[in-house]
Design an enzyme around this catalytic site. Structure first.
Site, PDB file in Angstrom:
ATOM      1  N   SER A 274       0.977  -1.383   0.012  1.00 44.10           N
ATOM      2  CA  SER A 274       0.081   0.146  -0.102  1.00 44.10           C
ATOM      3  C   SER A 274       1.080   1.479  -0.253  1.00 44.10           C
ATOM      4  CB  SER A 274      -0.952   0.019   1.183  1.00 44.10           C
ATOM      5  OG  SER A 274      -2.007   1.307   1.182  1.00 44.10           O
ATOM      6  N   GLY A 275       0.835   1.842  -0.667  1.00 41.63           N
ATOM      7  CA  GLY A 275       1.198   3.434  -0.791  1.00 41.63           C
ATOM      8  C   GLY A 275       2.810   3.468  -2.225  1.00 41.63           C
TER       9      GLY A 275
ATOM     10  N   THR B 151      -1.188   2.482  -8.194  1.00 40.62           N
ATOM     11  CA  THR B 151      -2.781   3.637  -8.286  1.00 40.62           C
ATOM     12  C   THR B 151      -2.531   4.698  -9.862  1.00 40.62           C
ATOM     13  OG1 THR B 151      -4.384   2.417  -6.620  1.00 40.62           O
ATOM     14  CG2 THR B 151      -5.041   5.106  -8.088  1.00 40.62           C
TER      15      THR B 151
ATOM     16  N   ASN C 204      -1.014   5.174   2.591  1.00 46.89           N
ATOM     17  CA  ASN C 204      -1.362   5.787   1.882  1.00 46.89           C
ATOM     18  C   ASN C 204      -2.859   6.994   1.617  1.00 46.89           C
ATOM     19  OD1 ASN C 204      -1.194   6.601  -1.084  1.00 46.89           O
ATOM     20  ND2 ASN C 204      -1.730   5.035  -1.583  1.00 46.89           N
TER      21      ASN C 204
ATOM     22  N   SER D  89      -5.317   5.573  -0.576  1.00 45.78           N
ATOM     23  CA  SER D  89      -5.223   3.831  -0.529  1.00 45.78           C
ATOM     24  C   SER D  89      -6.268   3.964  -1.159  1.00 45.78           C
ATOM     25  CB  SER D  89      -5.085   3.716   0.491  1.00 45.78           C
ATOM     26  OG  SER D  89      -4.881   2.593   0.670  1.00 45.78           O
ATOM     27  N   SER D  90      -6.145   2.627  -2.750  1.00 39.16           N
ATOM     28  CA  SER D  90      -7.584   1.924  -3.340  1.00 39.16           C
ATOM     29  C   SER D  90      -7.774   1.157  -2.342  1.00 39.16           C
ATOM     30  CB  SER D  90      -6.614   1.377  -4.511  1.00 39.16           C
ATOM     31  OG  SER D  90      -5.846   2.065  -4.926  1.00 39.16           O
TER      32      SER D  90
ATOM     33  N   GLY E 239      -2.683  -2.533  -1.951  1.00 37.24           N
ATOM     34  CA  GLY E 239      -1.441  -3.454  -1.555  1.00 37.24           C
ATOM     35  C   GLY E 239      -1.083  -3.857  -0.330  1.00 37.24           C
TER      36      GLY E 239
ATOM     37  N   GLU F  91      -0.863  -4.407   3.230  1.00 33.21           N
ATOM     38  CA  GLU F  91      -0.700  -3.509   4.111  1.00 33.21           C
ATOM     39  C   GLU F  91      -0.747  -4.030   6.006  1.00 33.21           C
ATOM     40  OE1 GLU F  91      -4.001  -1.472   3.511  1.00 33.21           O
ATOM     41  OE2 GLU F  91      -5.430  -2.751   3.968  1.00 33.21           O
TER      42      GLU F  91
HETATM   43  N1  LIG Z   1       4.942   7.741  -9.593  1.00 32.93           N
HETATM   44  C1  LIG Z   1       5.130   8.934  -9.300  1.00 32.93           C
HETATM   45  N2  LIG Z   1       5.497  10.001  -9.189  1.00 32.93           N
HETATM   46  C2  LIG Z   1       5.128  10.834  -7.793  1.00 32.93           C
HETATM   47  N3  LIG Z   1       4.647  10.331  -6.720  1.00 32.93           N
HETATM   48  C3  LIG Z   1       3.333   9.326  -6.653  1.00 32.93           C
HETATM   49  C4  LIG Z   1       4.422   8.268  -7.963  1.00 32.93           C
HETATM   50  N4  LIG Z   1       3.354   6.893  -7.337  1.00 32.93           N
HETATM   51  C5  LIG Z   1       2.841   7.151  -6.420  1.00 32.93           C
HETATM   52  N5  LIG Z   1       3.291   9.085  -6.322  1.00 32.93           N
HETATM   53  C6  LIG Z   1       2.542   9.048  -4.157  1.00 32.93           C
HETATM   54  O1  LIG Z   1       1.948   7.943  -3.616  1.00 32.93           O
HETATM   55  C7  LIG Z   1       0.569   8.054  -3.380  1.00 32.93           C
HETATM   56  C8  LIG Z   1       0.813   6.909  -2.984  1.00 32.93           C
HETATM   57  O2  LIG Z   1       0.671   6.033  -4.443  1.00 32.93           O
HETATM   58  P1  LIG Z   1      -0.849   5.266  -5.399  1.00 32.93           P
HETATM   59  O3  LIG Z   1      -2.201   5.764  -4.613  1.00 32.93           O
HETATM   60  O4  LIG Z   1      -0.159   4.296  -6.530  1.00 32.93           O
HETATM   61  O5  LIG Z   1       0.083   4.065  -4.099  1.00 32.93           O
HETATM   62  P2  LIG Z   1      -1.247   2.285  -4.594  1.00 32.93           P
HETATM   63  O6  LIG Z   1       0.113   2.032  -4.336  1.00 32.93           O
HETATM   64  O7  LIG Z   1      -2.416   2.120  -5.432  1.00 32.93           O
HETATM   65  O8  LIG Z   1      -1.432   2.538  -2.590  1.00 32.93           O
HETATM   66  P3  LIG Z   1      -2.959   1.667  -2.356  1.00 32.93           P
HETATM   67  O9  LIG Z   1      -2.281  -0.245  -2.432  1.00 32.93           O
HETATM   68  O10 LIG Z   1      -2.979   2.268  -1.020  1.00 32.93           O
HETATM   69  O11 LIG Z   1      -3.912   1.419  -3.133  1.00 32.93           O
HETATM   70  C9  LIG Z   1       0.319   8.961  -4.245  1.00 32.93           C
HETATM   71  O12 LIG Z   1      -0.663   9.463  -3.795  1.00 32.93           O
HETATM   72  C10 LIG Z   1       1.750   9.546  -5.244  1.00 32.93           C
HETATM   73  O13 LIG Z   1       1.461  10.788  -3.911  1.00 32.93           O
HETATM   74 MG   LIG Z   2      -4.038   2.287  -4.988  1.00 33.23          MG
END
Ligand SMILES: Nc1ncnc2c1ncn2[C@@H]1O[C@H](COP(=O)(O)OP(=O)(O)OP(=O)(O)O)[C@@H](O)[C@H]1O
Ligand SMILES: [Mg+2]
Length: 1033
Positions: free
Chosen positions: A116-117, A121, A166, A169-170, A393, A395
């Site tokens: 997660s994070g 996404t 996050n 977070s999804s 993800g 967590e």
């Molecule tokens: N390529 C990137 N460039 C800049 N910031 C990023 C990037 N990828 C992620 N982030 C930052 O990290 C945060 C978390 O990313 P994201 O929501 O994609 O995580 P996730 O893997 O989908 O987590 P979860 O499993 O909780 O959904 C985003 O809101 C953003 O602020």
């Molecule tokens: Mg996500």
């Protein structure tokens, strides 16, 4: 140098130039240790290079800051470029999947994993954007594209929330198929959603929030809308929004996001009525959260404030009192009666929360379905898809519950899929294909998956059993059952089962799983309830009658068969994951492994321990080892040969032997080195992607060449066709023209025959009276005669022979014309004659009458013109002139006088005057012959100039006849005859001319002809004149 080697060299040159920081493909690392791996990752991360490859797998480290690498320019840069030609990028992977899909016409999916994070996404959004912007599209498809893009903010608003891990977070799993047509246009999509974390609607841990949409509505919603929904601005008014005590977060701008979502809802075609229903539901949930209960004396629940419930019934269009009853009483069906049993406060809260969760969860599914309807591809022709999997993800929280259990189970399954497809399947394949292989050890998390999901023995089965078991099943009895069944499992531990050390870290109501990604301690409280996810019957029935269409639709669909017990939540989840695995297994996989750089969401902070941990559990080192030792690419011989056979003359266009042999010939020709590929039983294995890309590049070039050749052939064929057509056309035109000519010729001949026939007929009847038959002929004859005559007229009056013989019909006319013509010529001639000439001619006429036909020399004289005199007056002696002037000198000519005796020739001048002829020698007049005494003049008939003047000689003293010779005989005699009027006195004599020397004494002049003209005295005493023979004319 073989073609492939050359391309490889070029590529490597370009690579080293670009890859200044670290190594962009871990496969190229000198050593495969974890330290080297992490060091490379850190080096690149510190330079904002967040992407690195392990072969075709992309490792992405969350930078927690915006990088300028996702712009249009970058998209253009990566479009259609081979994977390894540019620095690692998510666009390169997306593009590679896209082009492989297009060339191989098969389905793909991109598995994005990480805790997660970690950035899953974000990664999936970047990919979707890349396809939306870079792939070709039409206006019609643009709307589909926009809808797909806009589905993201909507689903994130309803399905994402701030957690401790996050801020976005999804809280649901999402698998999205992007559909492409054969041209590569994005034509549609479909979303599958997985288990939404509904419990968040009613409860949030400290530091966490509810789903974004609630905050967006109460913070950003328009005043009128809030009024309509009975809401107050600000999340602090709502119990469901404040339990985490962090409603306002600096990284989230709810007001701004509200606008985006409102706009997106319109773009994805949700009409205003439904939008109102949608917000009615969101508001209802908020109001429900504010419904509180007090306990009466018997411990029964009592509503403590009616207003929120009033709003709920209002917004959902349900009866308020029935709703209140539903929340405070349970309806029990005993035989045929219905009995109402009052709730305790806890029960009432449970019923309230269950309703809120159910409403929200159902609405979320409804929303996904609506989005699917709006992005659905309408065209039934075959499509290929690229699936994007973005799931919640792995967590670990301080307290982990049923939701974390499900989420982590899901991650466990995806890890298993990854292992299956990469580590295991790969190594199994080498074995099956007889490729020499040193097995790479890896941790297979199947054991954990089995622990959770195995039929009858797994945690899920035990949980379900507990849920379904009649009697007093509780969360703790569930825990006991687990302990009984799992007792010695290496990945399972509880307080009871743990050793002393571990026991300290565990509560009595906990169980701990040793997940692939680390230990997670789950608190069993709530497991059974959440798994059952029960909603009281009376509330469900009430909702089915709701005036809110979305609620009514969702609740009506919920349980078609009320007698069957619904599947538990976890079982539903398990089967949906099973289906997902099947969906994914049928496609070609691409992997993105997202790593979280630090726990505190700080930009630029590389938490080595955290990252090492992730590298470990994601199996990246094992993956790297398999990649390094293994082969990046493999293809069945048939497929490989089919694609690349144009690259080798021996295999193009057909290879008749076994495909494996063909492939061997082909790669030999391409210059593959022995360590770059291996021949398996059914497939060729290529070690490095660059070899394949070089081959692919060569193929691309070759395709162009082939295309050019085909084009040339085709153009030749076309040109030939065109030429043939033109030739045929030319022949046709020729034929037509010849026909026309021939017809003309025929007509001409027919005309000619007619004319000739007519002519012949006319000719034959030319003598007859004028008739139709001969009139034309005769007209022609006349005309042609006249025409000919015109060109052949005699030119002089003397020409009497040139007149064209006329045809019979024109005899008369011709004669008339001839006369006319001669008259005309005579007239012309006469008009042209001068007075002098006239006098001359008159003299000549006299000459003619005197000598024509008589004297031989006459004809030659005709053409010699007469002159006025042969001796001018100046040449005559003045004295002579003086003595004869009054007689008027008419003509003078030199003559030779022959003496009468002896015939001596004497040159003299003969001068003719009006009255006499004088023989003069210088100043002396030797003889005067009066014309009156001139009785005759004799000349011979020959060609000589002799003449004898016969003079009347009465006086003996007078001299006798004159014998003269003159070169101008005719001129002299003509003039003399005219002046003296003596024509008749001139005689042309044949033979001798007698003359008198003196009266009575005669002599003669004899004439003969000879070669030379001679004058001499002959022996007979006569004067002998020899004349030359006159030229016969
Ligand atoms: N390529 C990137 N460039 C800049 N910031 C990023 C990037 N990828 C992620 N982030 C930052 O990290 C945060 C978390 O990313 P994201 O929501 O994609 O995580 P996730 O893997 O989908 O987590 P979860 O499993 O909780 O959904 C985003 O809101 C953003 O602020
Ligand atoms: Mg996500």
């Amino acid at each position: 140098m073989p073609l492939v080697a050359q391309v490889q060299l070029d590529m490597e040159g370009a690579l080293t130039a670009r890859d200044r920081v670290g190594i962009q493909d871990f496969v190229l690392l000198d050593e495969t240790t974890e330290a080297a791996f992490l060091s490379n990752l850190r080096k690149r991360f510190c330079n904002d290079l967040i992407y690195t490859y392990v072969g075709t797998l992309l490792v992405s480290v969350n930078p927690y800051k915006a990088l300028d690498i996702y712009n249009q320019k970058q998209m253009d840069l990566y479009m259609g470029v081979n994977f390894f030609e540019l620095p690692p990028h998510i666009y390169a992977l997306a593009d590679n999947a896209y082009h492989t899909m297009l060339t191989e016409f098969n389905n793909h999916f991109i598995l994005i994993s990480g805790e997660s994070g970690a950035g899953k996404t974000e990664a999936s959004k970047k990919i979707l954007q890349y396809y939306a912007v870079s792939c070709p599209s039409t206006t019609l498809l643009n709307t589909v594209r926009d809808k797909m893009l806009m589905s993201n903010p909507v689903l994130e608003a309803f399905g994402n929330a701030k957690t401790l891990k996050n801020d976005n977070s999804s809280r649901f799993g999402k698998y999205m198929d992007i559909q492409f047509d054969s041209q590569g246009d994005t034509v549609g999509g479909h979303i599958l959603n997985y288990l939404l974390e509904k419990s968040r609607v009613v409860h949030q841990n400290h530091g966490e929030r509810n789903f974004h949409i609630f905050y967006q509505l109460v913070e950003g919603g328009e005043e009128s809308l809030l009024q309509q929904l009975g809401l107050d601005r600000g999340s602090q008014h709502y119990y469901y929004l404040t339990q985490g005590r962090c409603a306002i977060v600096s990284s989230i701008n709810d007001t701004h996001d509200w606008k985006t979502v409102r706009n997106a809802l319109q773009i994805i075609n949700i009409d205003e009525v439904n939008i109102n229903h949608l917000f009615g539901i969101i508001a209802s949930v908020l109001h429900l959260g504010n419904v509180h209960f007090d306990s009466d004396a018997k411990g029964h629940a009592l509503l403590n404030n009616k207003a929120p419930l009033h709003w709920v019934s209002n917004l959902l269009g349900v009866d308020g009192s029935i709703l209140q009853e539903g929340l405070t009483y349970r309806k029990i069906e005993a035989s045929k009666d219905e009995v109402l049993s009052p709730f305790t406060v806890d029960h009432a809260i449970y019923a309230r929360d269950a309703l809120a969760k159910a409403m929200y969860g159902q609405t979320f599914t409804w929303l996904v379905n609506r989005i699917n309807e709006s992005i659905e591809n309408q065209d039934p022709s075959k499509k290929t898809v690229i699936g994007l999997l973005d799931i919640y993800g792995f967590e670990v929280f301080y307290v982990n519950s049923f939701e974390q259990f499900c989420i982590n189970y899901c991650n466990e399954k995806l890890q298993q899929l990854f292992i299956q497809l990469t580590l295991k399947a790969e190594q199994d394949e080498y074995e099956a294909e007889d490729i020499e292989w040193e097995p790479v050890q890896f941790f297979n998390n199947k054991i954990i998956c089995d622990l959770i999901e195995e039929k009858h023995r797994g945690i899920i089965s035990i949980l379900d059993e507990e849920c379904l078991r009649p009697g007093e099943a509780t969360d703790l009895t569930f825990l006991e059952r687990l302990e009984d069944k799992m007792g010695t499992h290496p990945h399972f531990v509880t307080h009871k089962l743990a050793d002393k050390m571990t026991r300290r870290t565990l509560e009595r109501g906990d169980f701990r799983l040793l997940h692939y990604a680390g230990e997670v301690t789950y608190c069993v409280v709530g497991f059974l309830d959440k798994n059952n996810d029960l909603l009281y019957r009376n509330i469900k029935d009430l909702m089915c009658k709701s005036k809110n269409a979305i609620v009514r639709e969702c609740f009506s669909k919920m349980e078609p068969d009320s007698r069957r017990r619904p599947e538990t939540v976890v079982t539903q989840f398990k089967s949906s994951l099973l289906k997902l695995t099947e969906i994914l297994m049928a496609k070609e996989a691409w992997y993105i492994r997202c790593l979280k750089s630090n726990e505190s969401k700080q930009p630029g902070h590389f938490d080595e321990a955290l990252i090492r941990h992730q590298v470990k559990y994601l199996g990246l080192m094992e993956h790297l080892r398999v990649r390094r030792a293994g082969f990046a690419y493999r293809r069945k011989y048939e497929i490989f040969l089919k694609r690349y056979k144009p690259l080798c003359p021996a295999t193009w266009p057909h290879w008749r032997g076994a495909p494996a042999e063909g492939v061997e010939v082909l790669v030999q020709h391409l210059g593959y080195l022995p360590n770059e590929y291996k021949m398996g039983r059914t497939k060729i294995f290529i070690r490095h992607p660059r070899t394949l890309y070089a081959t692919e590049d060569a193929y691309e070039r070759c395709k162009h060449e082939l295309a050019t050749r085909l084009q040339a052939k085709y153009k030749g064929y076309r040109a030939k066709g065109e030429f043939r057509k033109q030739k045929e056309a030319a022949t046709k035109i020729e034929t037509c023209w010849r026909g026309v000519q021939a017809r003309k010729e025929r007509e001409r001949r027919a005309w000619a025959v007619k004319v000739i026939k007519k002519f012949i007929k006319g000719y034959m009847t030319r003598g007859q009276a004028k008739s139709t038959d001969n009139s034309e002929y005769l007209a022609f004859v006349r005309q042609s005669y006249l025409n000919r005559l015109k060109n052949n007229l005699p030119k002089t009056v003397l020409d009497k022979s040139t007149w064209l013989a006329p045809p019979a019909v024109l005899t008369e006319t011709s004669e008339m014309l001839r006369k006319l013509h001669y008259r005309l010529m005579v007239r012309k001639y006469v008009r042209g004659v001068t007075a002098q000439r006239k006098a001359q001619i008159q003299l000549k006429v006299v000459t003619s009458s005197l000598f024509k036909g008589k004297k031989d020399s006459y004809p030659q004289s005709v053409s010699q013109p007469f002159v006025d005199t042969r001796i001018s007056e100046q040449e005559i002696n003045i004295r002579v002139i003086q003595s004869i002037r009054n007689e008027h000198i008419k003509y003078s000519v030199p003559v030779i006088k022959y003496d009468r005796n002896g015939f001596k020739p004497r040159p003299r001048q003969l001068v003719l005057t009006q009255t006499a002829a004088y023989v003069i020698e210088e100043a002396k007049i030797k003889q005067r012959v009066l014309y009156t005494s001139l009785k005759g003049i004799s000349v011979s008939n020959l060609n000589d100039g002799m003449m004898v003047f016969h003079i009347t000689c009465e006086d003996p003293k007078q001299k006798g006849d004159l014998v003269l010779q003159c070169d101008h005989l005719f001129e002299l005699l003509t003039k003399l005859s005219v002046i003296a009027k003596k024509q008749s006195a001139i005689n042309v004599v044949q033979g001798s001319i007698k003359f008198e020397i003196q009266p009575g004494k005669e002599n003669a002049v004899d004439f003969s002809t000879g070669q030379e003209p001679l004058v001499y005295k002959a022996k007979n005493g006569h004067l002998m004149v020899v004349a030359t023979r006159a030229r016969t004319r």
